[in-house]
Design an enzyme around this catalytic site. Structure first.
Site, PDB file in Angstrom:
ATOM      1  N   TRP A 106       0.785  -1.216  -0.164  1.00  0.00           N
ATOM      2  CA  TRP A 106       0.037   0.033   0.015  1.00  0.00           C
ATOM      3  C   TRP A 106       0.966   1.363  -0.050  1.00  0.00           C
ATOM      4  CZ3 TRP A 106      -4.245  -1.417  -1.801  1.00  0.00           C
ATOM      5  CH2 TRP A 106      -4.602  -2.474  -1.675  1.00  0.00           C
ATOM      6  N   ASP A 175      -1.311   6.592   6.854  1.00  0.00           N
ATOM      7  CA  ASP A 175      -2.255   5.931   6.157  1.00  0.00           C
ATOM      8  C   ASP A 175      -2.401   4.825   7.432  1.00  0.00           C
ATOM      9  OD1 ASP A 175      -3.933   4.076   5.199  1.00  0.00           O
ATOM     10  OD2 ASP A 175      -2.812   3.559   3.452  1.00  0.00           O
ATOM     11  N   LYS A 199     -11.817  -1.574   8.312  1.00  0.00           N
ATOM     12  CA  LYS A 199     -11.339  -2.667   8.923  1.00  0.00           C
ATOM     13  C   LYS A 199     -11.817  -2.434  10.527  1.00  0.00           C
ATOM     14  CE  LYS A 199      -8.264  -2.887   5.810  1.00  0.00           C
ATOM     15  NZ  LYS A 199      -7.938  -3.896   4.948  1.00  0.00           N
TER      16      LYS A 199
END
Length: 364
Positions: A106, A175, A199
């Site tokens: 990511w 992030d 999440k």
């Protein structure tokens, strides 16, 4: 008629498990939200009923994460993937540089998007170590005049997580999609934090951005209106129709966290759950092989291999048959992964630990 529902052992990496209490409350309110005669999905986003939901979600997030007053909380869309573009679009001028700490897939994606707008560079990388660890503070190389330094706090694919965030003298951007709300963090270390909700915060469709006021003031102005952080900050994230049901669910998840004792209790539970699985790996005498180095292990994503490929395939097949959902590793790396986000109960982790031990006894 009451129907008994059997809940799965849900270890999906995202969208992930939601608290049963939250799902049950949403079910109760689904057709008639607080006497309106409408579902929350049918309410106008300009109505006082929805405004209360919206503002309470913000207030709960501010309370739980101890967000200082000089930060804005935004509810956006497009996931973390859109933030990969919005951040450099807003803050990285063509002549500037920005440091990116590469710790997995990511952060690589975020870096690639930044290349479209300016001059990002690798401030540190553990790619040569197969992303088994988080860089040390003294490995970070950045410039004092950088637009910002970007990191990914938890790496779902590789199962690594920052334990302590670096102290830097440039705007730090994080992030936190896969570990926000899982433990206390010092918000003041960051100029901007972003996180997809799917999440720990709620269902997919909402992206939370926590951004310092002075960073908004420095942003580029010659970009599309919808892609400016200032647009959403000035309009309380109501410039256009927000994902109202997702924000409602996010608010209920935050209420659930408050109800069980807040972020300190969540962190305690997460440590306890992770220990079950990491102990099973460490005590297996090499039958299970953890991917992450011990001091970089994630509390959210436990990644490991079984000692040989044939046994690993058997392990995954039998785990699925036993009702454990989502324990295959990411398609890019293979292996096994148990994602144990906030709403995954201790009992599910204990059941998976027991399965791991039993499988080893039979096949070791």
């Amino acid at each position: 008629m009451n129907v008994q529902v059997t809940r799965a052992y849900n270890f999906n990496a995202g969208p992930s498990a939601l608290p049963l209490e939250v799902l049950e409350k949403a079910q109760q309110e689904f057709l008639d939200f607080r006497g309106t005669g409408m579902s929350v999905m049918e309410l106008s986003h300009r109505s006082k009923e929805y405004e209360e939901v919206h503002n309470q979600a913000k207030a709960s997030l501010k309370e739980l994460l101890s967000i200082p007053d000089h930060y804005q909380i935004l509810f956006l869309q497009g996931g973390a993937s859109l933030q990969f573009s919005m951040i450099p679009m807003n803050f990285l001028k063509s002549e500037q540089k920005a440091g990116y700490v590469l710790t997995g897939s990511w952060s690589e994606k975020a870096f690639k998007e930044a290349e479209v707008f300016g001059n990002p560079y690798e401030a540190a990388s553990t790619k040569d170590d197969h992303y088994r660890r988080i860089p040390l503070q003294n490995e970070l190389q950045y410039n004092a005049d950088d637009a910002y330094l970007h990191l990914t706090s938890n790496n779902t694919i590789y199962g690594t997580e920052w334990k302590d965030f670096p102290a830097v003298d440039v705007p730090l951007i994080g992030d936190m999609s896969s570990d926000i709300l899982s433990r206390p963090i010092d918000i003041s270390k960051f100029a901007l934090i972003y996180a997809g909700a799917q999440k720990n915060l709620g269902p997919s469709g909402v992206t939370v951005v926590i951004i310092r006021d002075d960073l908004i003031e420095k942003a580029n102005n010659d970009i599309p209106t919808m892609l400016k952080y200032s647009t959403h900050a000035k309009n309380n994230s109501l410039y256009n129709t927000p994902p109202t049901f997702g924000i409602y669910m996010l608010g209920e998840v935050l209420n659930w966290v408050k109800g069980i004792g807040g972020i300190t209790e969540i962190a305690r539970r997460n440590e306890e759950k992770a220990k079950l699985l990491y102990d099973a790996i460490d005590e297996s005498n090499g039958f299970y092989i953890g991917h992450a180095e011990k001091d970089s292990r994630s509390l959210m994503n436990v990644t490991f291999r079984v000692k040989d490929e044939v046994l690993e395939k058997k392990f995954l097949a039998e785990a699925k048959q036993a009702g454990f959902v989502g324990v295959n590793g990411h398609r890019s790396v293979g292996g096994c992964r148990a994602s144990i986000y906030n709403a995954v109960p201790y009992e599910a982790c204990r059941a998976f630990r027991d399965f791991m031990k039993q499988f080893q006894q039979v096949n070791g």
